[in-house]
Structures are given as structure tokens and as C-alpha cells.
Design an enzyme around this catalytic site. Structure first.
Site, PDB file in Angstrom:
ATOM      1  N   ILE A  11       0.851  -1.201   0.000  1.00  0.00           N
ATOM      2  CA  ILE A  11       0.000   0.000   0.000  1.00  0.00           C
ATOM      3  C   ILE A  11       0.884   1.248   0.000  1.00  0.00           C
ATOM      4  O   ILE A  11       1.764   1.389   0.858  1.00  0.00           O
ATOM      5  CB  ILE A  11      -0.917   0.042   1.255  1.00  0.00           C
ATOM      6  N   ARG A 125       5.777   0.439 -12.251  1.00  0.00           N
ATOM      7  CA  ARG A 125       6.884  -0.035 -13.108  1.00  0.00           C
ATOM      8  C   ARG A 125       7.770  -1.034 -12.367  1.00  0.00           C
ATOM      9  O   ARG A 125       8.334  -1.953 -12.965  1.00  0.00           O
ATOM     10  CB  ARG A 125       7.710   1.175 -13.586  1.00  0.00           C
ATOM     11  N   TYR A 157      -5.937  18.638 -10.782  1.00  0.00           N
ATOM     12  CA  TYR A 157      -6.245  17.438  -9.987  1.00  0.00           C
ATOM     13  C   TYR A 157      -7.097  16.486 -10.833  1.00  0.00           C
ATOM     14  O   TYR A 157      -6.819  15.285 -10.911  1.00  0.00           O
ATOM     15  CB  TYR A 157      -6.962  17.803  -8.681  1.00  0.00           C
ATOM     16  N   LYS A 161      -6.393  12.550 -12.272  1.00  0.00           N
ATOM     17  CA  LYS A 161      -7.261  11.388 -12.026  1.00  0.00           C
ATOM     18  C   LYS A 161      -7.820  10.827 -13.337  1.00  0.00           C
ATOM     19  O   LYS A 161      -8.071   9.632 -13.440  1.00  0.00           O
ATOM     20  CB  LYS A 161      -8.363  11.749 -11.019  1.00  0.00           C
ATOM     21  N   VAL A 190     -14.696  11.962   0.404  1.00  0.00           N
ATOM     22  CA  VAL A 190     -14.339  11.097   1.536  1.00  0.00           C
ATOM     23  C   VAL A 190     -13.729  11.976   2.619  1.00  0.00           C
ATOM     24  O   VAL A 190     -12.856  12.801   2.319  1.00  0.00           O
ATOM     25  CB  VAL A 190     -13.272  10.042   1.131  1.00  0.00           C
TER      26      VAL A 190
HETATM   27  P1  NDP Z   1      -4.946  11.714   2.956  1.00  0.00           P
HETATM   28  O1  NDP Z   1      -4.316  13.061   2.806  1.00  0.00           O
HETATM   29  O2  NDP Z   1      -5.660  11.396   4.216  1.00  0.00           O
HETATM   30  O3  NDP Z   1      -3.852  10.592   2.673  1.00  0.00           O
HETATM   31  C1  NDP Z   1      -2.932  10.687   1.630  1.00  0.00           C
HETATM   32  C2  NDP Z   1      -1.835   9.663   1.808  1.00  0.00           C
HETATM   33  O4  NDP Z   1      -0.936   9.769   0.692  1.00  0.00           O
HETATM   34  C3  NDP Z   1      -1.016   9.894   3.066  1.00  0.00           C
HETATM   35  O5  NDP Z   1      -0.781   8.669   3.704  1.00  0.00           O
HETATM   36  C4  NDP Z   1       0.297  10.486   2.556  1.00  0.00           C
HETATM   37  O6  NDP Z   1       1.357  10.036   3.393  1.00  0.00           O
HETATM   38  C5  NDP Z   1       0.398   9.847   1.180  1.00  0.00           C
HETATM   39  N1  NDP Z   1       1.214  10.623   0.248  1.00  0.00           N
HETATM   40  C6  NDP Z   1       1.005  11.872  -0.219  1.00  0.00           C
HETATM   41  N2  NDP Z   1       2.017  12.244  -1.005  1.00  0.00           N
HETATM   42  C7  NDP Z   1       2.891  11.199  -1.042  1.00  0.00           C
HETATM   43  C8  NDP Z   1       4.133  10.980  -1.662  1.00  0.00           C
HETATM   44  N3  NDP Z   1       4.704  11.921  -2.430  1.00  0.00           N
HETATM   45  N4  NDP Z   1       4.753   9.795  -1.485  1.00  0.00           N
HETATM   46  C9  NDP Z   1       4.202   8.849  -0.707  1.00  0.00           C
HETATM   47  N5  NDP Z   1       3.023   8.991  -0.076  1.00  0.00           N
HETATM   48  C10 NDP Z   1       2.388  10.160  -0.238  1.00  0.00           C
HETATM   49  O7  NDP Z   1      -5.941  11.593   1.706  1.00  0.00           O
HETATM   50  P2  NDP Z   1      -6.876  10.401   1.177  1.00  0.00           P
HETATM   51  O8  NDP Z   1      -6.759   9.201   2.000  1.00  0.00           O
HETATM   52  O9  NDP Z   1      -8.209  10.979   0.949  1.00  0.00           O
HETATM   53  O10 NDP Z   1      -6.216  10.166  -0.257  1.00  0.00           O
HETATM   54  C11 NDP Z   1      -5.815   8.903  -0.732  1.00  0.00           C
HETATM   55  C12 NDP Z   1      -6.125   8.809  -2.215  1.00  0.00           C
HETATM   56  O11 NDP Z   1      -7.529   8.897  -2.405  1.00  0.00           O
HETATM   57  C13 NDP Z   1      -5.521   9.911  -3.077  1.00  0.00           C
HETATM   58  O12 NDP Z   1      -5.018   9.333  -4.253  1.00  0.00           O
HETATM   59  C14 NDP Z   1      -6.712  10.823  -3.382  1.00  0.00           C
HETATM   60  O13 NDP Z   1      -6.543  11.514  -4.572  1.00  0.00           O
HETATM   61  C15 NDP Z   1      -7.808   9.795  -3.466  1.00  0.00           C
HETATM   62  N6  NDP Z   1      -9.173  10.298  -3.302  1.00  0.00           N
HETATM   63  C16 NDP Z   1      -9.541  10.986  -2.170  1.00  0.00           C
HETATM   64  C17 NDP Z   1     -10.830  11.470  -2.060  1.00  0.00           C
HETATM   65  C18 NDP Z   1     -11.279  12.282  -0.894  1.00  0.00           C
HETATM   66  O14 NDP Z   1     -12.315  12.978  -0.997  1.00  0.00           O
HETATM   67  N7  NDP Z   1     -10.614  12.228   0.237  1.00  0.00           N
HETATM   68  C19 NDP Z   1     -11.825  11.205  -3.116  1.00  0.00           C
HETATM   69  C20 NDP Z   1     -11.323  10.472  -4.239  1.00  0.00           C
HETATM   70  C21 NDP Z   1     -10.051  10.020  -4.308  1.00  0.00           C
HETATM   71  P3  NDP Z   1       2.645  10.879   3.822  1.00  0.00           P
HETATM   72  O15 NDP Z   1       2.227  12.310   3.939  1.00  0.00           O
HETATM   73  O16 NDP Z   1       3.079  10.254   5.107  1.00  0.00           O
HETATM   74  O17 NDP Z   1       3.618  10.626   2.715  1.00  0.00           O
HETATM   75  C1  8X3 Z   2     -11.420  13.882  -4.478  1.00  0.00           C
HETATM   76  C2  8X3 Z   2     -12.820  14.223  -4.775  1.00  0.00           C
HETATM   77  O1  8X3 Z   2     -14.412  16.022  -5.570  1.00  0.00           O
HETATM   78  O2  8X3 Z   2     -12.597  16.721  -4.138  1.00  0.00           O
HETATM   79  O3  8X3 Z   2     -10.882  13.055  -5.441  1.00  0.00           O
HETATM   80  O4  8X3 Z   2     -12.174  16.138  -6.407  1.00  0.00           O
HETATM   81  S1  8X3 Z   2     -12.987  15.857  -5.238  1.00  0.00           S
END
Ligand code: NDP
Ligand code: 8X3
Length: 257
Positions: A11, A125, A157, A161, A190
Site C-alpha cells: 500500500i 513499473r 487534480y 485522475k 471522503v
Molecule cells: P490523505 O491526505 O488522508 O492521505 C494521503 C496519503 O498519501 C497519506 O498517507 C500520505 O502520506 C500519502 N502521500 C502523499 N504524497 C505522497 C508521496 N509523495 N509519497 C508517498 N506517499 C504520499 O488523503 P486520502 O486518504 O483521501 O487520499 C488517498 C487517495 O484517495 C488519493 O489518491 C486521493 O486523490 C484519493 N481520493 C480521495 C478522495 C477524498 O475525498 N478524500 C476522493 C477520491 C479520491 P505521507 O504524507 O506520510 O507521505
Molecule cells: C477527491 C474528490 O471532488 O474533491 O478526489 O475532487 S474531489
């Protein structure tokens, strides 16, 4: 025995939100976990707690997915017993900023493209060849409703996606004869740290996003991801879009007064 006992799940972005919730849901099913993110202290805490709670094995390391060399080095030096990765969850990602393109911050664009698109590619990759070699594996990308529809100020953004969506389809086609499953799970709103990151710690702005809405929880999304990962082996779920009941499209949201 859990549904995923002895499976290895990798993960990215496991320190918060959806990635962290996936770690918990997959640990409950007995999977051994490779956990990565930039905040190593947090990662170690999560890893210890899951080991104690579920009796699984974990391997965690600091990883910034934007750094191609770090990704290559850390994954290629995984101990032998951790190289048989069954499931890759490409979750690390972010939105940064909320401006029209005419006012956009170039550093924000780069951060999103480097993390959400290039980072996902760098990790894939390294891990996909291990799956191809074994003719077994499952790549699960975390996309978004923003990968299906654009909204004003979401521009870059959304573009990242949309790219995740395109890459998911490409990987699926290119590994069609390799017995590899490829899925994108695409949530709407979320409640995680996502909006705090997007607005660089401006919690008032971040909280406004969820005003009058009951958003999805990270656990809702993690359970959906787990569902994709626990189907019979001949079943590939290509794509799941899930939103709160009050969200019908990225920008069509019913907010209770
Ligand atoms: P959070 O900010 O809660 O979590 C993001 C996670 O990504 C953290 O664990 C952070 O860890 C890690 N991360 C960020 N940048 C890096 C990096 N450069 N290298 C390694 N790890 C990284 O957000 P979410 O859980 O919401 O986001 C997770 C995924 O879900 C994302 O891809 C987001 O686009 C997607 N998503 C989120 C939605 C929402 O509304 N929340 C909706 C749809 C999709 P650390 O800072 O320790 O590196
Ligand atoms: C995150 C959902 O609507 O903020 O992917 O772009 S939104």
C-alpha cells in the site's frame, strides 16, 4: 483464516485516510502488509499496532513516490520473502490548491502530477514485472469521481485522475494474457486529511467542503477495495464509483441546511 491469509499487499500512502483504512481492513483478513509513505514514524506506529492486533507480518519503509530512484532502490531491495506481492494498492495522492488555471500555482500542478501520475507509474513499473513473472497479481488504483468529470478549479487534480483512469485501462489491456487483475476504485467525497492538504492547513476552508453532507469514510472506501480484492480469481472488477448518497456528480451535491 481470513480471506487473504498469507497474501502480500503493498500500500502506498498508508499513514492516513484511505491507505491507512486499507491497511486495517486487509490486516483483518490476514494479509501481510508492505506499508509505505513519507512519514516513517507514523508508519511504524500503524505497523506495530496492526501486527499486535491481527498477528500479521508487516514490512514498512519510507517512500516518496515522486522520487523514481528511491522507488526503484527500495522496491528492488525488498527481502525475497516480500517480493511475491499479490495486491498493489496505488493510493498515495493529493490535491493541492483550488484555483482557475489562469491563477494556478505551477508548484501545485507539479506536486499533483508528480505524485498522482508519475508516482503511480514509478511504483507500478517496479511491481508489475514481479506480477507478470509470476502470472499472478492485482493492481488496484485509487482514482476519483474527478477522473470522470471535471469541475471548475479542479483542473489539474482532475487531469491527474483522468490519467489514472487511462493508465488503469492501459495496464489492464497490456496484461490481459498475464492473469493479472486491474481495478480502479473511484470515490467522491471522503472525509480524510485530503481537504486539509488541498487547502494547505486552512481547516476552515477544508471543513466547508463537507458542510451539510455526510461524506464517505475512509473505511467505506477500504471495504470497497477489499471487495474488489476478494472476488473469485477469474473475476476482474474494472471500476467502481462510490459517492455519498448526497452526491450525484462531482459538483451536484445536496447539502442539508
Ligand atoms: P490523505 O491526505 O488522508 O492521505 C494521503 C496519503 O498519501 C497519506 O498517507 C500520505 O502520506 C500519502 N502521500 C502523499 N504524497 C505522497 C508521496 N509523495 N509519497 C508517498 N506517499 C504520499 O488523503 P486520502 O486518504 O483521501 O487520499 C488517498 C487517495 O484517495 C488519493 O489518491 C486521493 O486523490 C484519493 N481520493 C480521495 C478522495 C477524498 O475525498 N478524500 C476522493 C477520491 C479520491 P505521507 O504524507 O506520510 O507521505
Ligand atoms: C477527491 C474528490 O471532488 O474533491 O478526489 O475532487 S474531489
Amino acid at each position: 483464516m481470513g480471506a487473504l491469509t498469507n497474501k502480500i499487499v503493498f500500500i502506498t500512502g498508508a499513514t492516513s485516510g484511505i491507505g491507512k483504512a486499507c491497511a486495517e481492513e486487509f490486516a483483518k483478513e490476514g494479509a501481510n502488509l508492505i506499508l509505505s509513505a513519507r512519514r516513517i514514524d507514523k508508519l511504524n506506529e500503524i505497523s506495530e499496532s496492526l501486527k499486535n492486533k491481527y498477528g500479521i507480518k508487516t514490512y514498512s519503509f519510507k517512500l516518496d513516490v515522486r522520487n523514481a530512484e528511491e522507488v526503484r532502490r527500495t522496491i528492488s531491495s525488498l527481502p525475497e520473502e516480500w517480493r511475491k506481492i499479490d495486491i498493489l494498492i496505488n493510493n498515495a495522492g493529493l490535491a493541492r490548491g483550488y484555483s482557475k488555471i489562469v491563477d494556478g500555482e505551477i508548484s501545485h500542478w507539479e506536486e499533483m502530477i508528480d505524485t498522482n501520475v508519475k508516482g503511480l507509474l514509478y511504483v507500478t513499473r517496479q511491481i508489475l514485472p514481479l506480477m507478470v513473472e509470476r502470472k499472478s497479481g492485482h493492481v488496484i488504483n485509487i482514482g476519483s469521481t474527478a477522473g470522470h468529470e471535471v469541475y471548475p478549479n479542479g483542473n489539474v487534480y482532475c487531469a491527474t485522475k483522468f490519467a489514472v483512469n487511462a493508465l488503469t485501462q492501459a495496464i489492464r489491456m497490456e496484461t490481459i494474457d498475464k492473469n493479472i487483475r486491474v481495478t480502479t476504485v473511484d470515490p467522491g467525497m471522503v472525509l480524510t486529511n485530503f481537504s486539509n492538504v488541498r487547502f494547505s492547513g486552512d481547516t476552515e476552508r477544508a471543513n466547508k467542503i463537507y458542510e451539510g453532507v455526510k461524506p464517505l469514510t475512509a473505511e467505506d472506501v477500504a471495504r470497497t477495495i477489499l471487495f474488489c480484492a476478494t472476488q473469485p480469481e477469474h473475476v476482474n472488477i474494472s471500476e467502481i464509483i462510490l459517492t455519498p448518497i448526497q452526491q450525484a456528480s462531482v459538483a451536484y451535491i445536496h447539502r442539508k441546511k
